[in-house]
Enzyme design. Structure first.
Site, PDB file in Angstrom:
ATOM      1  N   ASP A  50      53.909  44.512  53.727  1.00  0.00           N
ATOM      2  CA  ASP A  50      54.288  43.208  54.304  1.00  0.00           C
ATOM      3  C   ASP A  50      55.798  43.160  54.543  1.00  0.00           C
ATOM      4  O   ASP A  50      56.315  42.213  55.132  1.00  0.00           O
ATOM      5  CB  ASP A  50      53.794  42.046  53.435  1.00  0.00           C
ATOM      6  CG  ASP A  50      54.335  42.086  52.019  1.00  0.00           C
ATOM      7  OD1 ASP A  50      54.998  43.071  51.645  1.00  0.00           O
ATOM      8  OD2 ASP A  50      54.084  41.118  51.271  1.00  0.00           O
ATOM      9  N   GLU A 188      57.785  48.714  41.062  1.00  0.00           N
ATOM     10  CA  GLU A 188      59.028  48.534  41.833  1.00  0.00           C
ATOM     11  C   GLU A 188      60.148  47.949  40.973  1.00  0.00           C
ATOM     12  O   GLU A 188      59.929  47.035  40.173  1.00  0.00           O
ATOM     13  CB  GLU A 188      58.769  47.597  43.032  1.00  0.00           C
ATOM     14  CG  GLU A 188      60.039  47.345  43.847  1.00  0.00           C
ATOM     15  CD  GLU A 188      59.806  46.708  45.207  1.00  0.00           C
ATOM     16  OE1 GLU A 188      58.644  46.471  45.585  1.00  0.00           O
ATOM     17  OE2 GLU A 188      60.819  46.464  45.907  1.00  0.00           O
TER      18      GLU A 188
HETATM   19  O1  KIV Z   1      55.862  45.903  51.639  1.00  0.00           O
HETATM   20  C1  KIV Z   1      56.305  46.998  51.239  1.00  0.00           C
HETATM   21  O2  KIV Z   1      56.963  47.739  51.977  1.00  0.00           O
HETATM   22  C2  KIV Z   1      56.040  47.378  49.855  1.00  0.00           C
HETATM   23  C3  KIV Z   1      56.691  48.627  49.353  1.00  0.00           C
HETATM   24  C4  KIV Z   1      58.134  48.353  49.134  1.00  0.00           C
HETATM   25  C5  KIV Z   1      56.043  49.151  48.142  1.00  0.00           C
HETATM   26  O3  KIV Z   1      55.345  46.701  49.172  1.00  0.00           O
END
Ligand code: KIV
Length: 279
Positions: A50, A188
């Protein structure tokens, strides 16, 4: 769920689950057909994150993503790839209210894109949602630690795992996601040692971003990784190319040639003598 994911010839969620403790799992985000085509031969997994709302659509946070946006980009990435496991993010507002809402939204993403799995943010608080989606036969990737959909609530992009209380909460989240049936989990923005311990503690693969080289795999946002990000680049990003300079330089040379009428040149125009109808 009418699709049978085991009929796909791609890397599937179960293949990713079996990679726990093995050769690190290579993951990147992808949002478009051409980028998916370029990345597919090199990665195990592509996440239609997202983050697309920020990276491609210019929103301030990932809260700008909608279900329609995720499905459209998921379809483009599926068209551009043949081998990678494709995971599509569930946008904020599409799953938090109830397990039924989560299963319905995940079902739309899964059926309308043909992806291998969905991802959602949250640990203990999202157990019922993860279990409801898994019960529909749709594989789920969890996402704990720094959760971009909560940055407004958290007051910014804050690293997790600096206090004993916070570390204990991270362990509870990791256990909850695993017990709910997720096949892997993104960790994360946590302290390196905590991410390494979490990885050893759970039996599903951990995919790190701003976490630890000891995670079972790594993921980065593609535009960050190739140096295309024009706003803030997080500390944990390594830029493997400098596409900002490449694009800016090409635009400057094009502008100069248009203004001087050097472009289009003889190779780029049609004449009666060339006798060709195709562009
Ligand atoms: O939306 C995204 O790009 C993510 C990654 C940072 C893991 O969730």
């Amino acid at each position: 769920m009418t699709r049978d994911p085991s009929a796909d010839s791609r890397i599937g969620a179960e293949d990713i689950r079996r990679r726990k403790g093995g050769v690190p799992i290579v993951c990147l985000t992808a949002y478009t057909y051409p980028v998916a085509r370029l990345l597919d031969p090199h990665v195990d997994l592509l996440l239609v994150g997202d983050s697309v709302a920020m990276v491609l659509h210019g929103h301030a946070t990932t809260l700008g993503a909608s279900l329609e946006m995720m499905i459209a980009h998921g379809q483009a990435v599926m068209r551009g790839s043949a081998k990678a496991c494709i995971v599509v993010d569930m946008p904020a507002g599409s799953y938090e209210d109830s397990p039924a809402q989560a299963a319905k939204s995940a079902g739309r993403i899964f059926e309308e894109t043909g992806c291998q799995a969905v991802k959602l943010e949250g640990g203990v608080s999202m157990v019922a949602q993860i279990a409801a989606i898994v019960a529909e036969g749709i594989p789920v990737m969890g996402h704990i630690g720094l959760q971009p959909q909560s940055v407004e609530k958290d007051g910014g992009y804050k690293i997790k795992g600096r206090t004993e209380e916070n570390i204990a909460a991270l362990f509870r989240d990791a256990e909850a996601v695993e017990e709910a049936g997720a096949f892997s989990v993104v960790i994360e923005g946590t302290m390196e040692a905590v991410a390494a311990k979490l990885t050893r503690h759970i039996s599903i693969p951990s995919i790190g971003i701003g976490a630890s080289a000891d995670c079972d795999g790594q993921i980065l946002v593609i535009d960050d990784m190739v140096g295309m990000t024009v706003d803030r680049v997080p500390k944990f990003v390594k830029e493997y190319a400098d596409l900002r300079s490449v694009v800016a330089d090409a635009a400057a040379r094009y502008a100069a040639e248009v203004r001087s009428r050097a472009f289009p040149g003889p190779d780029h125009v049609f004449t009666m003598a060339s006798g060709k109808d195709e562009t």
